[in-house]
Design a protein around this motif. Structure first.
Motif, PDB file in Angstrom:
ATOM      1  N   LYS A  94      11.129   4.657  10.811  1.00 51.94           N
ATOM      2  CA  LYS A  94       9.781   4.076  10.962  1.00 51.94           C
ATOM      3  C   LYS A  94       9.560   2.948   9.963  1.00 51.94           C
ATOM      4  O   LYS A  94       8.880   1.963  10.271  1.00 51.94           O
ATOM      5  N   LEU A  95      10.143   3.085   8.769  1.00 50.72           N
ATOM      6  CA  LEU A  95      10.011   2.023   7.771  1.00 50.72           C
ATOM      7  C   LEU A  95      10.683   0.741   8.259  1.00 50.72           C
ATOM      8  O   LEU A  95      10.140  -0.348   8.063  1.00 50.72           O
ATOM      9  N   VAL A  96      11.829   0.858   8.891  1.00 54.40           N
ATOM     10  CA  VAL A  96      12.513  -0.326   9.412  1.00 54.40           C
ATOM     11  C   VAL A  96      11.629  -1.020  10.449  1.00 54.40           C
ATOM     12  O   VAL A  96      11.481  -2.245  10.430  1.00 54.40           O
ATOM     13  N   VAL A  97      11.017  -0.253  11.317  1.00 58.97           N
ATOM     14  CA  VAL A  97      10.117  -0.823  12.331  1.00 58.97           C
ATOM     15  C   VAL A  97       8.965  -1.553  11.645  1.00 58.97           C
ATOM     16  O   VAL A  97       8.619  -2.683  12.017  1.00 58.97           O
ATOM     17  N   ALA A  98       8.369  -0.925  10.649  1.00 59.06           N
ATOM     18  CA  ALA A  98       7.257  -1.552   9.920  1.00 59.06           C
ATOM     19  C   ALA A  98       7.731  -2.803   9.189  1.00 59.06           C
ATOM     20  O   ALA A  98       7.031  -3.825   9.177  1.00 59.06           O
ATOM     21  N   ALA A  99       8.921  -2.738   8.595  1.00 64.17           N
ATOM     22  CA  ALA A  99       9.448  -3.887   7.849  1.00 64.17           C
ATOM     23  C   ALA A  99       9.648  -5.097   8.755  1.00 64.17           C
ATOM     24  O   ALA A  99       9.454  -6.234   8.325  1.00 64.17           O
TER      25      ALA A  99
END
Length: 128
Positions: A94-99
Motif C-alpha cells: 500500500k505504501l508503494v501505491v501511495a508513493a
C-alpha cells in the motif's frame, strides 16, 4: 541445511536494509529531508521487495548460534509470526501505491501503517 548463524546473519542483514530504507523515508515524512518523489518511491519499492525476504532466515534452530534478538515465541507461535509478516507485506504494498501518487497526504498514513506493522511484530517477537 543452513547453519543457524548463517540464517541469523541473513535475516539481520535484510532487517538492516529495511531499517535503512525506512529511515530515509521517515526523514522525508517528518520534513527532516526535502521530499523527493523519485527517491521515496525507490525506497518504498526496495522495502516492498525486502519485506518478503527475512522469513526464510527463521529456520529451526536459528534461535541461537549467533547473537540474536529473536524471541523464542517466533518458533512457539509460527502462525502468529507469519500473520505479522503478511500484514507488513500488505502495508508495504500500500505504501508503494501511495508513493506513486507523490501526495504526502496519502503517503504519511501509509508510511505510518508500515511502521506500526513492523513495530507490532518487534514488540511481540524481538527482545529489546
Amino acid at each position: 541445511d543452513v547453519k543457524p548463524e548463517r540464517a541469523i546473519k541473513y535475516r539481520q542483514g535484510i532487517m538492516q536494509a529495511q531499517g535503512w530504507n525506512m529511515g530515509r523515508m521517515a526523514a522525508m515524512v517528518k520534513g527532516e529531508r526535502p521530499y523527493d518523489k523519485d527517491e521515496f518511491l525507490k525506497r518504498a519499492t526496495y522495502l516492498d521487495q525486502l519485506v518478503h525476504m527475512p522469513w526464510e532466515g527463521y529456520t529451526p534452530g536459528s534461535d541461537q548460534g549467533a547473537p540474536t534478538k529473536a524471541k523464542p515465541e517466533i518458533w512457539k507461535e509460527p502462525a502468529k509470526f507469519k500473520q505479522y509478516g503478511e500484514k507488513a507485506a500488505a502495508e508495504t504494498s500500500k505504501l508503494v501505491v501511495a508513493a506513486r501518487t507523490g501526495d504526502m497526504n496519502q503517503i504519511r498514513p501509509a508510511f505510518n501503517a508500515v511502521g506500526k506493522a513492523c513495530n507490532d511484530c518487534h514488540d511481540d517477537f524481538q527482545s529489546k
